[in-house]
Design an enzyme around this catalytic site. Sequence first.
Site, PDB file in Angstrom:
ATOM      1  CE  LYS A  13      -2.173  -1.103   3.780  1.00 27.84           C
ATOM      2  NZ  LYS A  13      -1.484  -2.398   3.995  1.00 27.84           N
ATOM      3  CB  THR A  14       3.565   2.371   2.239  1.00 27.80           C
ATOM      4  OG1 THR A  14       2.722   2.223   3.389  1.00 27.80           O
ATOM      5  CG2 THR A  14       4.411   3.608   2.400  1.00 27.80           C
TER       6      THR A  14
HETATM    7  P1  ATP Z   1       1.663  -2.148   5.971  1.00 28.07           P
HETATM    8  O1  ATP Z   1       0.229  -2.556   5.949  1.00 28.07           O
HETATM    9  O2  ATP Z   1       2.441  -2.927   6.956  1.00 28.07           O
HETATM   10  O3  ATP Z   1       1.834  -0.666   6.053  1.00 28.07           O
HETATM   11  P2  ATP Z   1       2.016  -1.971   3.123  1.00 28.07           P
HETATM   12  O4  ATP Z   1       0.812  -2.558   2.511  1.00 28.07           O
HETATM   13  O5  ATP Z   1       2.111  -0.506   3.173  1.00 28.07           O
HETATM   14  O6  ATP Z   1       2.270  -2.616   4.555  1.00 28.07           O
HETATM   15  P3  ATP Z   1       4.586  -1.842   1.883  1.00 28.07           P
HETATM   16  O7  ATP Z   1       5.346  -1.439   3.076  1.00 28.07           O
HETATM   17  O8  ATP Z   1       4.303  -0.838   0.846  1.00 28.07           O
HETATM   18  O9  ATP Z   1       3.244  -2.575   2.332  1.00 28.07           O
HETATM   19  O10 ATP Z   1       5.295  -3.075   1.185  1.00 28.07           O
HETATM   20  C1  ATP Z   1       5.784  -4.192   1.934  1.00 28.07           C
HETATM   21  C2  ATP Z   1       7.095  -4.672   1.352  1.00 28.07           C
HETATM   22  O11 ATP Z   1       6.859  -5.307   0.098  1.00 28.07           O
HETATM   23  C3  ATP Z   1       8.059  -3.560   1.084  1.00 28.07           C
HETATM   24  O12 ATP Z   1       9.364  -3.989   1.361  1.00 28.07           O
HETATM   25  C4  ATP Z   1       7.872  -3.292  -0.397  1.00 28.07           C
HETATM   26  O13 ATP Z   1       8.993  -2.705  -0.967  1.00 28.07           O
HETATM   27  C5  ATP Z   1       7.605  -4.684  -0.937  1.00 28.07           C
HETATM   28  N1  ATP Z   1       6.793  -4.692  -2.165  1.00 28.07           N
HETATM   29  C6  ATP Z   1       5.544  -4.222  -2.305  1.00 28.07           C
HETATM   30  N2  ATP Z   1       5.093  -4.408  -3.567  1.00 28.07           N
HETATM   31  C7  ATP Z   1       6.088  -5.024  -4.240  1.00 28.07           C
HETATM   32  C8  ATP Z   1       6.242  -5.487  -5.593  1.00 28.07           C
HETATM   33  N3  ATP Z   1       5.292  -5.369  -6.507  1.00 28.07           N
HETATM   34  N4  ATP Z   1       7.403  -6.074  -5.906  1.00 28.07           N
HETATM   35  C9  ATP Z   1       8.393  -6.221  -4.993  1.00 28.07           C
HETATM   36  N5  ATP Z   1       8.312  -5.802  -3.729  1.00 28.07           N
HETATM   37  C10 ATP Z   1       7.165  -5.212  -3.342  1.00 28.07           C
HETATM   38 MG    MG Z   2       2.256   0.827   4.802  1.00 28.57          MG
END
Ligand code: ATP
Ligand code: MG
Length: 732
Positions: A39-40
């Site tokens: 998401k982030t």
């Molecule tokens: P949270 O709910 O804990 O805030 P989030 O949904 O915001 O998590 P992110 O922090 O954006 O998730 O991503 C989690 C991890 O997965 C990060 O290290 C990010 O770089 C990696 N990631 C996300 N999408 C991809 C992708 N398409 N390919 C490779 N790595 C990814």
């Molecule tokens: Mg996040």
Amino acid sequence: MTRGPALEDLRARLNPAQWEAVTHTDGPLLILAGAGSGKTRVLTYRIAYLIGAAGVSPREILAVTFTNKAAREMIRRVEALLGTDSAGVWIGTFHGICLRILRAHGHLLAVGPDFTIYDTDDQRRLAKAVVEEMGLDPRRVSPGKLLHRVGRWKDEGVPADRVPDEVEEDVREFYRRYQDRLREARAMDFGDLLLETLLLFEAHPDLADHYRRRFRHVLIDEFQDTNRVQYRLAVHLARLHGNLCVVGDDDQSIYAWRGADVRNILSFEEDFPGARVVKLEQNYRSTQAILDAAWSVVSRNRHRHPKRLWTDRNDGDPVVVHEARTEEEEAAWVADTIAELRRQGMPLGEIAVLYRVHALSRPLEEALLTRAIPYVVYGGLRFYDRKEVKDALAYLRLVLNPDDPMAFRRVVNVPPRGIGASTVAAVEELARREGLGLHRAAQEAVTGGRLRTRQARSLGTFLGLLDGWRRLLGTVPLRELLLRILEDSGYLESLPRLDPREARERRENLQELLNAAETFEREEGGDPKAFLDRAALVSDQDLGPDRAEVVTLMTLHAAKGLEYRVVFLTGLEEGVLPHQFSMWEDGEVEEERRLCYVGMTRAKDRLFLSRARIRTLYGRDGGIREPSRFLGDLPAGVFRRVEPEPASPWPPQQAPAPADAPPADGGRYIQPEPGAVAFRAGMRVRHPTYGPGRIVRVQGRGPATKLVVRFAGATRKLLAWMSDIEVAAEDL
Ligand code: ATP
Ligand code: MG
């Protein structure tokens, strides 16, 4: 449409659902997805896409993150993606963004543009004063509870004059008077920053319109933890274009106690009919074993959008569950396991130890200390909440706003200079009676023969000091101003009267504050007012060094949004997690469950869960504690149980020193008299907190001498005279 240099790159690094979310730039968009699903990342890439590919100017973008640190991180990544400066994007927390707006239009506010921000401590004192003023018995009516209720009204976006009549009269009156006092003091509390911005927009539609036109794209991270007033602000801003993109996870809503409202997610679909909803189901963070364990905990909640994450990573190591006899043994196990992981090559910066409440950190810290494993406790008492830091900043506040009553009370007799409570009361009384500002009243009290000679003289000297510092404003750098204040006021001199450990800690914190002032000066030009704003807004999640080579200890709340290769989740006991205050109400247990889920999903590779059978907490001794119900939810097959060892070895075995270790802590060290030592590079030294080290560089001279010292954990810059550093006797 101009094509950004890295556009193709962007697409290649996202899955199709993520790419859809990034490129759906017209109209409202809700991204509802579990932990670690990117998401982030989507928000970050979306900003880059808007600027680099969709021709949107950075200044047309407003992005809201949950912490200032997250904001800095996001902007850093956007710039890395674009290969250019993204200056102009408004990015920050709701509080930070509102403060910026309020300062810009301060002439429209009742408190004017130069208002002070009250922290929780100031708020509590004010609440107490209001309760007394109303003639309520503070033992019967708790000022804290009233304050909490006022806070909730503010979270809801309801000002004092709009609280419904059904609410008890005492509460309504308290709210009114509390606001009156704030206005007189030209101050706002945190809740006001949000509410006043909303009211400003309501009262000045042209202004709201200005921002609406400007921000063609509004993005919000951690949307599940927004409260009502934040939601309404977002709607206000996005109403014109409707380009509002929010991302959130209802399973991670953990701030209900602060007024956050998951229902905002539902409102979103009502307020923006036809909003595009995107779900992300692939998790990129954790192994399958970790995901299964986390899911088994959170899926028992009744109030949630059903969703399940998958990963194409392998199962990974099973989750480890350790049951220790006592909290000390639990801590020893955590520390020993960390030592072992380090030996296997795991960088300490990739390890986090999480707990429900800060009180759990003490045994953990001790266990890490005895094994010489460097760590940092993240949050806890906010750096800016420490007494000495607040004292120093109160002085600065008083220099900028000599009528600030809380700052005045706080430091007028700190260090003791013979200005007692009765003198302060006389000044305040005079101010009230004659309708004078506090500073004028103090001047009158000095000259008007209202005080006894000795007190008048002391107060006069104090006012003289303030005037002197005020004259320095704009002529000396911020750091120097602060240092002058600490010296002239006698504050630094008064420290050695304290217990030595306490004195040392305070000196270090003040040194840290001076460093912060210097950095601020360098990076943002040292306007003292802006420095105070910054200090007021920094939250405990923002602090902590960059996690180079140290283990991070923090609460579950502070861990939101972060990720680590190795996570320890400690204190899995009934009464701790779930917390004893939240064990009985269904709704509250659900929030504790989400908190547990947040903690578990921080882990990428390894997850360790632990509990102690006996723990002393809240001063109550060694009760037998039942395992957390959340442990019982784990499905067989994803975890491995480790039984307590017969007895942990004592003294514990020392972890091997890291490769570039400074000299071992042998020989004799001497604490030099200030000024008596010529520090030079190569000298062996020992620091009370960081242990043994070696001086790498000496900068400056005299009291300004700074030492760059390499310790086992990290290389640090210290102010020589403030740091209680000891020098190896042989090197002297
Ligand atoms: P949270 O709910 O804990 O805030 P989030 O949904 O915001 O998590 P992110 O922090 O954006 O998730 O991503 C989690 C991890 O997965 C990060 O290290 C990010 O770089 C990696 N990631 C996300 N999408 C991809 C992708 N398409 N390919 C490779 N790595 C990814
Ligand atoms: Mg996040």
